[in-house]
Scaffold this active site. Structure first.
Site, PDB file in Angstrom:
ATOM      1  N   ASP A   1       0.763  -1.159   0.096  1.00  0.00           N
ATOM      2  CA  ASP A   1      -0.045  -0.199   0.082  1.00  0.00           C
ATOM      3  C   ASP A   1       0.826   1.267   0.132  1.00  0.00           C
ATOM      4  O   ASP A   1       1.939   1.280   0.775  1.00  0.00           O
ATOM      5  CB  ASP A   1      -0.924  -0.151   1.045  1.00  0.00           C
TER       6      ASP A   1
ATOM      7  N   GLU B   1       1.533  -0.552  -5.088  1.00  0.00           N
ATOM      8  CA  GLU B   1       0.566   0.430  -5.321  1.00  0.00           C
ATOM      9  C   GLU B   1       1.073   1.944  -5.765  1.00  0.00           C
ATOM     10  O   GLU B   1       1.685   2.545  -4.699  1.00  0.00           O
ATOM     11  CB  GLU B   1      -0.556   0.545  -4.175  1.00  0.00           C
TER      12      GLU B   1
HETATM   13  C1  LAG Z   1      -3.753   3.513  -0.352  1.00  0.00           C
HETATM   14  N1  LAG Z   1      -3.015   3.343  -1.382  1.00  0.00           N
HETATM   15  O1  LAG Z   1      -1.885   3.933  -1.584  1.00  0.00           O
HETATM   16  C2  LAG Z   1      -5.199   2.773  -0.312  1.00  0.00           C
HETATM   17  O2  LAG Z   1      -5.215   2.215  -1.284  1.00  0.00           O
HETATM   18  C3  LAG Z   1      -6.078   3.859   0.225  1.00  0.00           C
HETATM   19  O3  LAG Z   1      -7.373   3.341   0.098  1.00  0.00           O
HETATM   20  C4  LAG Z   1      -5.802   4.652   1.494  1.00  0.00           C
HETATM   21  O4  LAG Z   1      -6.547   5.819   1.806  1.00  0.00           O
HETATM   22  C5  LAG Z   1      -4.144   5.418   1.224  1.00  0.00           C
HETATM   23  N2  LAG Z   1      -3.341   4.641   0.407  1.00  0.00           N
HETATM   24  C6  LAG Z   1      -3.753   5.191   2.996  1.00  0.00           C
HETATM   25  O5  LAG Z   1      -3.462   3.945   3.134  1.00  0.00           O
HETATM   26  C7  LAG Z   1      -7.702   5.476   2.508  1.00  0.00           C
HETATM   27  C8  LAG Z   1      -8.767   6.407   1.847  1.00  0.00           C
HETATM   28  C9  LAG Z   1      -8.544   7.830   2.591  1.00  0.00           C
HETATM   29  C10 LAG Z   1      -8.552   7.634   4.232  1.00  0.00           C
HETATM   30  C11 LAG Z   1      -7.139   6.922   4.516  1.00  0.00           C
HETATM   31  C12 LAG Z   1      -6.652   6.499   5.820  1.00  0.00           C
HETATM   32  O6  LAG Z   1      -8.809   6.688   0.604  1.00  0.00           O
HETATM   33  O7  LAG Z   1      -9.468   8.695   2.313  1.00  0.00           O
HETATM   34  O8  LAG Z   1      -8.308   8.721   4.873  1.00  0.00           O
HETATM   35  O9  LAG Z   1      -7.399   5.433   3.939  1.00  0.00           O
HETATM   36  O10 LAG Z   1      -7.966   6.089   6.675  1.00  0.00           O
HETATM   37  C13 LAG Z   1      -9.189   9.122   5.594  1.00  0.00           C
HETATM   38  C14 LAG Z   1      -9.982  10.513   5.477  1.00  0.00           C
HETATM   39  C15 LAG Z   1      -9.120  11.750   5.092  1.00  0.00           C
HETATM   40  C16 LAG Z   1      -8.302  11.903   6.696  1.00  0.00           C
HETATM   41  C17 LAG Z   1      -7.334  10.708   6.841  1.00  0.00           C
HETATM   42  C18 LAG Z   1      -6.771  10.778   8.245  1.00  0.00           C
HETATM   43  O11 LAG Z   1     -10.766  10.083   4.251  1.00  0.00           O
HETATM   44  O12 LAG Z   1      -9.843  12.843   4.877  1.00  0.00           O
HETATM   45  O13 LAG Z   1      -7.226  12.752   6.357  1.00  0.00           O
HETATM   46  O14 LAG Z   1      -8.432   9.423   7.178  1.00  0.00           O
HETATM   47  O15 LAG Z   1      -7.486  11.232   9.300  1.00  0.00           O
END
Ligand code: LAG
Ligand code: CA
Length: 497
Positions: free
Chosen positions: A197, A233
Site C-alpha cells: 500500500d 501500489e
Molecule cells: C492507499 N493506497 O496508497 C489505499 O489504497 C487507500 O485506500 C488509502 O486511503 C491510502 N493509500 C492510505 O493507506 C484510504 C482512504 C482515505 C483515508 C485513508 C486512511 O482513501 O480517504 O483517509 O485510507 O484511513 C481518511 C480520510 C481523510 C483523513 C484521513 C486521516 O478520508 O480525510 O485525512 O483519514 O484522518
C-alpha cells in the site's frame, strides 16, 4: 498417454474487499479453486484504528495501530485457518500490507485499536509494535502542514504525511526490522505475496532492503526457494515526480492508466472507439506488460478515491463493466486482478459521492456480515461478488486457457466492433456499437462446435448459451445484436462441444 497432464495455469486474482477470513476460506474451497482463480487479495489483516465518525468506514483499515493479526475480518487463528484451507486447494493469499504510515496524527490516544491496543498519536507512541516518536519522518518533512502539499517534490511525497497519516521512517533499521518481522510472520503462516500500500510514498530502495530480508515462502505449499509475489501500489498517471519505473526492480507495479483508459474507450469519451484497442498495451503510455499489475477498478477508484476519475467502470454499470473486464481478461497485457465489491448507498452530490466512506455490510456492533451465497451462485447480504458473475468467471478461465499465446486475427469495423484470437486457443468478439454485428471471421481455432462462455457455459456435452460453428478453414459466423443481453462472445478450446 505417458505424461500426467501439467498443472493448469491460474493467472488472475480476486480482491475480496472487506470479506471475513471465514468466508474467504469457504470461497476458496467452494468456488475459487474450481474456477481457475490463482488467489485472493485480502483487506489489511493487522490491527487498525476504530473510526466512529463516520461510522466504521472501510478506510479505517488503512490506519494501522499494531501488527497483530486482528481486524474486522477476523483474528489470527481464523487467518491461519483461511491461509491453510485456501493453500490446500491451490488458491493463494496476497496480503494488502500498510507500512508507509500508522494512524492519523489527530487520532488522540487510548485503547482504541480494534483489538484494544493502546496508542498516543500526538506522542507517536505505538507500544504494541513498538514504535516511538523517533520512528517517524516529522523532522524531515518541511511542509507547514506536515502533510504532502506538492506531488512534484519527491521529498514531500516520501517524507510527509499522506492524508495526515503518521509517516514511518523505512530508512531506519529498527522500523525496517518491525516491518520485516510482520511480513515474515505472514509468510510463515503461508501467504504467497503482498500488495504494498502507498508504495509511491516509500523510497523504492527502502522497499528493496525489506524485500531482500523476507523469508522464502512456506515449503508446506510452495516449491523450496519460492519468493513472495510483490505488487506495489504506485499511482502514476504521468506528470509527477515519482514514477512507476523506479519500482520495477522490486516487483510488479499497479498500472492505473489501464482502467482509466479502458473506461474512456468503452464509454466512447474523447472520441475513443474500441478499434483503437488494436494497439492496446505499452503504446498507450503504459509500463511493460511484464511489470504491470492491472485491473478495471479497485476499492479506491470505484468510489471516487485514489485516481482515475469518472471514466472508471464499476459494477454500477454492469453492461460496460463486463465488457471491460472481458476485454482485460482476453488481452495478454499485464497481471490481472478482479474486483469483488459490496453494495453501498451511493449518493452523488455535485460530482462527489457523500457515502464514499461507507464500510462493508455490518451489524450494529460493527461486525462484518457473512457473505450469503444463493443456489444460483450469486451473493446476497449486500455483497456484489463480481467474480461470481458468469461472464467474468468464465473469462478468468478463458485467460488461463489462452495463457502465453499472442493476439492473432485482429478484426474491427473501424468503430466499436472488434474481435481477436489467441493463436488457436480462444477467440472473442465485442459489439459496443449501436448497431447489430454480423460477420464471418477467421478465428484460427480448430474446426468444431464451441460453446460461447458469455451467454452460457459448457455443461458436459451441452451448451447453455449460443453455439459457434468453426469450419474446417477456421472461419466462423458471429452475430451480436446491439440490444443483446450479452454484448460479447468468447469461445475457447476447453469449451468445445
Ligand atoms: C492507499 N493506497 O496508497 C489505499 O489504497 C487507500 O485506500 C488509502 O486511503 C491510502 N493509500 C492510505 O493507506 C484510504 C482512504 C482515505 C483515508 C485513508 C486512511 O482513501 O480517504 O483517509 O485510507 O484511513 C481518511 C480520510 C481523510 C483523513 C484521513 C486521516 O478520508 O480525510 O485525512 O483519514 O484522518
Ligand atoms: Ca512515507
Amino acid at each position: 498417454q505417458y505424461k500426467s497432464s501439467p498443472k493448469p495455469v491460474r493467472t488472475s486474482i480476486v480482491h475480496l474487499f472487506e470479506w471475513r477470513w471465514i468466508d474467504i476460506a469457504l470461497e476458496c474451497e467452494m468456488y475459487l479453486s474450481q474456477h481457475g482463480f490463482a488467489g485472493v487479495q485480502i483487506s489489511p489483516p493487522n490491527e487498525n484504528l476504530v473510526v466512529m465518525n463516520p461510522w466504521r468506514p472501510w478506510w479505517e483499515r488503512y490506519q494501522p495501530v499494531s501488527y497483530k493479526l486482528c481486524s474486522r475480518s477476523g483474528n489470527e487463528s481464523e487467518f491461519r485457518d483461511m491461509v491453510t484451507r485456501c493453500n490446500n486447494v491451490g488458491v493463494h493469499i496476497y496480503v494488502d500490507v500498510v507500512f508507509n504510515h500508522m494512524l492519523n496524527s489527530a487520532a488522540g490516544s487510548g485503547n482504541r485499536g480494534i483489538c484494544n491496543s493502546y496508542f498516543n498519536a500526538e506522542r507517536h507512541d505505538f507500544p504494541s509494535v513498538p514504535y516511538s516518536r523517533f520512528d517517524f519522518n516529522d523532522p524531515i518533512c518541511k511542509t507547514p502542514s506536515g502533510d504532502i502539499e506538492n506531488y512534484s517534490d519527491p521529498i514531500q511525497v516520501r517524507y510527509c504525511r499522506l492524508y495526515g497519516l503518521l509517516d514511518l521512517s523505512q530508512w531506519k533499521d529498527d522500523v525496517r526490522s518491525k516491518i520485516i518481522d510482520f511480513l515474515n510472520h505472514l509468510i510463515d503462516l503461508g501467504v504467497a505475496g503482498f500488495r504494498i500500500d502507498a508504495a509511491k510514498h516509500i523510497r523504492p530502495e527502502d522497499i528493496n532492503v525489506i524485500l531482500t530480508k523476507l523469508n522464502n515462502l512456506n515449503a508446506r505449499w510452495f516449491t523450496k526457494g519460492s519468493r513472495p509475489f510483490i505488487y506495489q501500489e504506485v499511482i502514476d498517471l504521468g506528470g509527477e515526480a515519482v514514477q512507476s519505473s523506479e519500482y520495477f526492480r522490486n516487483g510488479r507495479v499497479t498500472e492505473f492508466k489501464y482502467g482509466m483508459q479502458l473506461g474512456t474507450v468503452l464509454r466512447k469519451w474523447n472520441e475513443q472507439k474500441m478499434a483503437n484497442l488494436k494497439s492496446w498495451g505499452e503504446s498507450w503510455h503504459m509500463m511493460p506488460s511484464n511489470k504491470a499489475f492491472v485491473f478495471v477498478d479497485n476499492h479506491d477508484n470505484q468510489r471516487g478515491h485514489g485516481s482515475g476519475g469518472s471514466s472508471i467502470l464499476t459494477f454500477w454499470n454492469p453492461r460496460l463493466y463486463k465488457m471491460a473486464v472481458g476485454f482485460m481478461l482476453a488481452h495478454p497485457y499485464g497481471f490481472t486482478r478482479i474486483m469483488s465489491s459490496y453494495w453501498w448507498p451511493k449518493d452523488i452530490q455535485n460530482g462527489t459521492d457523500l457515502n464514499d466512506w461507507v464500510g462493508p455490510p455490518s451489524n450494529s456492533d460493527g461486525s462484518i456480515k457473512p457473505v450469503t451465497i444463493y443456489a444460483n451462485e450469486t451473493c446476497g447480504n449486500g455483497w456484489i461478488c463480481e467474480h461470481r458473475w458468469d461472464e467474468i468467471r468464465n473469462m478468468v478461465i478463458f485467460r488461463n486457457v489462452v495463457y502465453g499465446e499472442p493476439i492473432t486475427n485482429w478484426w474491427d469495423n473501424n468503430n466499436n466492433q472488434v474481435a481477436f484470437g489467441r493463436a488457436g486457443k480462444g477467440f472473442v468478439v465485442f459489439n459496443n456499437d449501436d448497431r447489430n454485428l454480423l460477420v464471418i471471421l477467421p478465428t484460427g481455432l480448430p474446426a468444431g462446435v464451441y460453446c460461447d462462455v458469455i451467454s452460457g457455459r459448457k455443461e458436459g456435452k451441452t451448451c447453455t448459451g449460443i453455439q459457434i460453428h468453426v469450419a474446417a478453414n477456421g472461419m466462423a459466423r458471429f452475430q451480436i445484436n446491439y440490444q443483446a443481453k450479452h454484448p460479447f462472445i468468447a469461445i475457447h478450446v476447453e469449451a468445445r462441444l
